[in-house]
Design a protein around this motif. Structure first.
Motif, PDB file in Angstrom:
ATOM      1  N   LEU A 214      44.188  22.683  58.077  1.00  9.20           N
ATOM      2  CA  LEU A 214      42.954  22.061  58.548  1.00  9.20           C
ATOM      3  C   LEU A 214      42.339  21.189  57.457  1.00  9.20           C
ATOM      4  O   LEU A 214      41.894  20.067  57.713  1.00  9.20           O
ATOM      5  CB  LEU A 214      41.954  23.129  58.998  1.00  9.20           C
ATOM      6  N   VAL A 215      42.318  21.718  56.247  1.00  6.59           N
ATOM      7  CA  VAL A 215      41.791  20.951  55.116  1.00  6.59           C
ATOM      8  C   VAL A 215      42.685  19.734  54.853  1.00  6.59           C
ATOM      9  O   VAL A 215      42.200  18.617  54.642  1.00  6.59           O
ATOM     10  CB  VAL A 215      41.693  21.827  53.856  1.00  6.59           C
ATOM     11  N   ALA A 216      43.995  19.939  54.867  1.00 12.58           N
ATOM     12  CA  ALA A 216      44.927  18.847  54.583  1.00 12.58           C
ATOM     13  C   ALA A 216      44.829  17.738  55.615  1.00 12.58           C
ATOM     14  O   ALA A 216      44.907  16.550  55.276  1.00 12.58           O
ATOM     15  CB  ALA A 216      46.360  19.391  54.525  1.00 12.58           C
ATOM     16  N   ASP A 217      44.676  18.093  56.895  1.00 12.28           N
ATOM     17  CA  ASP A 217      44.576  17.091  57.947  1.00 12.28           C
ATOM     18  C   ASP A 217      43.317  16.244  57.811  1.00 12.28           C
ATOM     19  O   ASP A 217      43.266  15.108  58.275  1.00 12.28           O
ATOM     20  CB  ASP A 217      44.595  17.758  59.331  1.00 12.28           C
ATOM     21  N   ARG A 218      42.284  16.785  57.187  1.00 13.78           N
ATOM     22  CA  ARG A 218      41.027  16.049  57.048  1.00 13.78           C
ATOM     23  C   ARG A 218      40.879  15.419  55.666  1.00 13.78           C
ATOM     24  O   ARG A 218      40.300  14.348  55.532  1.00 13.78           O
ATOM     25  CB  ARG A 218      39.834  16.980  57.311  1.00 13.78           C
ATOM     26  N   MET A 219      41.391  16.084  54.622  1.00 14.75           N
ATOM     27  CA  MET A 219      41.146  15.645  53.248  1.00 14.75           C
ATOM     28  C   MET A 219      42.338  14.941  52.601  1.00 14.75           C
ATOM     29  O   MET A 219      42.182  14.273  51.587  1.00 14.75           O
ATOM     30  CB  MET A 219      40.734  16.842  52.385  1.00 14.75           C
ATOM     31  N   GLY A 220      43.523  15.132  53.165  1.00 11.60           N
ATOM     32  CA  GLY A 220      44.706  14.485  52.594  1.00 11.60           C
ATOM     33  C   GLY A 220      45.811  15.479  52.314  1.00 11.60           C
ATOM     34  O   GLY A 220      45.576  16.551  51.762  1.00 11.60           O
ATOM     35  N   ARG A 221      47.036  15.099  52.687  1.00 13.34           N
ATOM     36  CA  ARG A 221      48.165  15.995  52.576  1.00 13.34           C
ATOM     37  C   ARG A 221      48.717  16.050  51.157  1.00 13.34           C
ATOM     38  O   ARG A 221      49.092  17.111  50.660  1.00 13.34           O
ATOM     39  CB  ARG A 221      49.264  15.550  53.563  1.00 13.34           C
ATOM     40  N   VAL A 222      48.758  14.928  50.468  1.00 12.46           N
ATOM     41  CA  VAL A 222      49.359  14.885  49.136  1.00 12.46           C
ATOM     42  C   VAL A 222      48.577  15.748  48.148  1.00 12.46           C
ATOM     43  O   VAL A 222      49.154  16.566  47.414  1.00 12.46           O
ATOM     44  CB  VAL A 222      49.458  13.427  48.633  1.00 12.46           C
ATOM     45  N   LYS A 223      47.260  15.587  48.111  1.00 11.57           N
ATOM     46  CA  LYS A 223      46.445  16.380  47.181  1.00 11.57           C
ATOM     47  C   LYS A 223      46.569  17.868  47.474  1.00 11.57           C
ATOM     48  O   LYS A 223      46.601  18.704  46.555  1.00 11.57           O
ATOM     49  CB  LYS A 223      44.990  15.932  47.269  1.00 11.57           C
ATOM     50  N   SER A 224      46.639  18.232  48.748  1.00 11.18           N
ATOM     51  CA  SER A 224      46.770  19.643  49.113  1.00 11.18           C
ATOM     52  C   SER A 224      48.093  20.217  48.626  1.00 11.18           C
ATOM     53  O   SER A 224      48.154  21.347  48.116  1.00 11.18           O
ATOM     54  CB  SER A 224      46.660  19.798  50.634  1.00 11.18           C
ATOM     55  N   ILE A 225      49.167  19.451  48.779  1.00  8.71           N
ATOM     56  CA  ILE A 225      50.485  19.911  48.353  1.00  8.71           C
ATOM     57  C   ILE A 225      50.540  20.105  46.835  1.00  8.71           C
ATOM     58  O   ILE A 225      51.101  21.089  46.337  1.00  8.71           O
ATOM     59  CB  ILE A 225      51.575  18.928  48.832  1.00  8.71           C
ATOM     60  N   VAL A 226      49.953  19.192  46.088  1.00 10.49           N
ATOM     61  CA  VAL A 226      49.936  19.319  44.626  1.00 10.49           C
ATOM     62  C   VAL A 226      49.231  20.606  44.203  1.00 10.49           C
ATOM     63  O   VAL A 226      49.735  21.367  43.356  1.00 10.49           O
ATOM     64  CB  VAL A 226      49.247  18.093  43.989  1.00 10.49           C
ATOM     65  N   ALA A 227      48.065  20.872  44.795  1.00 11.81           N
ATOM     66  CA  ALA A 227      47.307  22.078  44.436  1.00 11.81           C
ATOM     67  C   ALA A 227      48.098  23.342  44.759  1.00 11.81           C
ATOM     68  O   ALA A 227      48.124  24.303  43.964  1.00 11.81           O
ATOM     69  CB  ALA A 227      45.971  22.090  45.171  1.00 11.81           C
ATOM     70  N   MET A 228      48.769  23.363  45.914  1.00 12.54           N
ATOM     71  CA  MET A 228      49.534  24.541  46.302  1.00 12.54           C
ATOM     72  C   MET A 228      50.722  24.781  45.365  1.00 12.54           C
ATOM     73  O   MET A 228      51.015  25.915  44.995  1.00 12.54           O
ATOM     74  CB  MET A 228      50.013  24.398  47.744  1.00 12.54           C
ATOM     75  N   ALA A 229      51.407  23.711  44.974  1.00 16.79           N
ATOM     76  CA  ALA A 229      52.575  23.854  44.104  1.00 16.79           C
ATOM     77  C   ALA A 229      52.193  24.430  42.744  1.00 16.79           C
ATOM     78  O   ALA A 229      52.906  25.278  42.187  1.00 16.79           O
ATOM     79  CB  ALA A 229      53.273  22.506  43.937  1.00 16.79           C
ATOM     80  N   VAL A 230      51.084  23.980  42.202  1.00 14.82           N
ATOM     81  CA  VAL A 230      50.614  24.512  40.920  1.00 14.82           C
ATOM     82  C   VAL A 230      50.310  26.006  41.048  1.00 14.82           C
ATOM     83  O   VAL A 230      50.692  26.817  40.193  1.00 14.82           O
ATOM     84  CB  VAL A 230      49.373  23.749  40.432  1.00 14.82           C
ATOM     85  N   CYS A 231      49.656  26.388  42.133  1.00 11.18           N
ATOM     86  CA  CYS A 231      49.259  27.784  42.337  1.00 11.18           C
ATOM     87  C   CYS A 231      50.464  28.706  42.448  1.00 11.18           C
ATOM     88  O   CYS A 231      50.550  29.725  41.758  1.00 11.18           O
ATOM     89  CB  CYS A 231      48.380  27.892  43.572  1.00 11.18           C
ATOM     90  N   TRP A 232      51.443  28.362  43.309  1.00 10.37           N
ATOM     91  CA  TRP A 232      52.560  29.294  43.502  1.00 10.37           C
ATOM     92  C   TRP A 232      53.468  29.363  42.269  1.00 10.37           C
ATOM     93  O   TRP A 232      54.059  30.407  41.999  1.00 10.37           O
ATOM     94  CB  TRP A 232      53.339  29.000  44.777  1.00 10.37           C
ATOM     95  N   SER A 233      53.559  28.266  41.515  1.00 12.10           N
ATOM     96  CA  SER A 233      54.389  28.292  40.308  1.00 12.10           C
ATOM     97  C   SER A 233      53.795  29.220  39.251  1.00 12.10           C
ATOM     98  O   SER A 233      54.502  30.018  38.629  1.00 12.10           O
ATOM     99  CB  SER A 233      54.538  26.876  39.745  1.00 12.10           C
ATOM    100  N   LEU A 234      52.484  29.129  39.044  1.00 11.55           N
ATOM    101  CA  LEU A 234      51.828  30.007  38.076  1.00 11.55           C
ATOM    102  C   LEU A 234      51.906  31.468  38.514  1.00 11.55           C
ATOM    103  O   LEU A 234      52.100  32.369  37.683  1.00 11.55           O
ATOM    104  CB  LEU A 234      50.363  29.582  37.897  1.00 11.55           C
TER     105      LEU A 234
END
Length: 448
Positions: A82-102
């Motif tokens: 829901l956030v990605a569809d409104r705020m942007g998909r690329v920024k959401s993906i970057v944030a998620m990748a950092v989180c799961w890697s850490l």
């Protein structure tokens, strides 16, 4: 900043939304992150013998370490989308990748089952919504005629990542201890997250003419979004079918190394290599079936559902026979490999079907609904349910029974055929625009 040159853009849904080169760059980056996503997710299955020996865990507890990731991914996917569809998909993906890697790296510092379980849950928080948001992005950038093939290739990433995760886990554990595996596989995701900032997004579309009104409440927006998805009957049946098939897939992926170790007498490292071959076959088949099913259904797209139904039935027959029959070890393994070629047939194709019938304005959210079913009712159920049955009847009996869920998948795909044409027709006239970036955005402001 955009590192790729612009080319003319068309809003025709059967053409590239952005330049062909940019679209394939987006595909490559999204594929790479999904690849490392599943390395991080599946590395633990090759560590089961080591964890079981050191901490004395039951099969149910081992299965829970896999299932918790899928549960959190499924539960968190819709809010993230829901956030990605409104705020942007690329920024959401970057944030998620950092989180799961850490979070993956943090697993190497755990001292007991509870700590490892909690760390794995945080891995799921980071991965929540990634698959659905990534699918929405690349399926929208590419022409509709390529959707099944592109998504079939994209969904080879989970299988390939799982292969490397299983192989790396076994090899690293044998040399440096099982906890070291988490640190090694977690680092590449951080690098890819930064590179993903160069991927091109598309502009979010309103669902209706008045959906941009400032007076519209969040509740009204959510009601509109989920009302739109609920009326798409094909999506609901495809969600159930996809989840049922993934119960079979996740059970085999998670428990095959342990099965080969216990029943075939293989060492944990050798069992990891053999199981990696099986998962690799699944990766190849995902791409093959995505292309084959897409071509078979060019004239009548709904026939994609019929093809999946047949493939699911074949999966059930081959795998139930492989684990339940009396065969020599090498014959049984060959049958498992054959079943693996069929069992991963659905993932790319069902994502393409979902994009065929979901309004572009809510594709991330619609894909997240599919992801919720796939993760909570599919990927999470398979390892945990197999562990429960194994504790009661033995692992071989559990792996004989679980493939019967593929029969349920076959039935649901046939039912979904009845509404596919009507659902696809409702969005056939929707047009799309790329998201302005860098100089585009500046020129737009000047013109305004």
């Amino acid at each position: 900043m955009n590192v790729l040159a612009d080319e003319p853009v068309t809003t025709n849904q059967d053409a590239y939304l952005i330049s062909k080169r940019q679209a394939w760059f987006a595909f490559g980056m999204t594929f790479a992150l999904m690849f490392f996503d599943f390395i991080d997710r599946q590395v633990i299955v090759s560590l089961f013998p080591h964890i079981r020996s050191e901490w004395g865990l039951s099969d149910k507890e081992l299965g829970a370490l896999v299932s918790i990731v899928s549960i959190v991914v499924g539960a968190g996917g819709i809010p993230v989308a829901l956030v990605a569809d409104r705020m942007g998909r690329v920024k959401s993906i970057v944030a998620m990748a950092v989180c799961w890697s850490l979070a993956t790296i943090s697993c190497m510092f755990t001292a007991n089952f509870s700590q490892l379980f909690a760390a794995r849950a945080v891995v799921g928080i980071g991965e929540a919504g990634y698959g659905s948001v990534g699918v929405a992005l690349i399926s929208t950038l590419f022409p509709g005629r390529l959707r099944s093939a592109v998504l079939g290739a994209f969904y080879a990433a989970p299988s390939l990542g799982s292969v490397l995760g299983v192989l790396l886990g076994g090899a690293i554990a044998a040399r440096w201890g099982w906890k070291s595996a988490f640190g090694v596989v977690g680092l590449p995701g951080l690098v890819l997250a930064l590179l993903y900032l160069f991927v091109r997004d598309y502009r979010t579309l309103p669902l209706a003419a008045d959906s941009n009104k400032t007076t519209q409440s969040l509740g009204d927006t959510l009601k509109h979004i989920f009302g739109t998805l609920a009326r798409t009957r094909t999506l609901l049946w495809v969600c159930v079918a996809a989840a049922a098939q993934l119960i079979t897939v996740s059970a085999i992926w998670s428990w095959l190394p342990s099965y080969l170790n216990r029943f075939q007498g293989m060492s944990p490292e050798a069992a990891s290599r053999a199981a990696g071959l099986v998962v690799l076959v699944g990766a190849v088949s995902c791409t093959v079936w995505g292309a084959v099913v897409g071509r078979l259904a060019l004239r009548r797209p709904r026939n994609k559902l019929l093809a999946l139904s047949v493939l699911c039935l074949v999966t059930s027959i081959v795998l139930a026979g492989a684990f339940g029959g009396s065969y020599a070890a090498h014959v049984r393994f060959d049958l498992i490999v054959l079943g693996a070629f069929f069992m991963n047939c659905t993932v790319g194709v069902v994502a393409g079907i979902a994009m065929d019938i979901i309004h572009p304005g809510v594709r991330s959210t619609g894909a997240a609904v599919l992801s919720l079913f796939q993760n909570i009712f599919g990927l999470a159920v398979g390892p945990f349910l197999t562990g429960i049955v194994s504790d009661q009847w033995g692992l071989q009996s559990a792996l004989t029974v679980i493939p019967l869920f593929s029969v349920l998948a076959a039935v649901c795909f046939v039912i979904a055929m009845r509404s596919y044409d009507a659902d696809a027709a409702r969005i056939s006239a929707v047009e799309l625009e790329r998201e302005p970036l860098g100089g585009d955005a500046l020129n737009a402001e000047v013109r305004a």
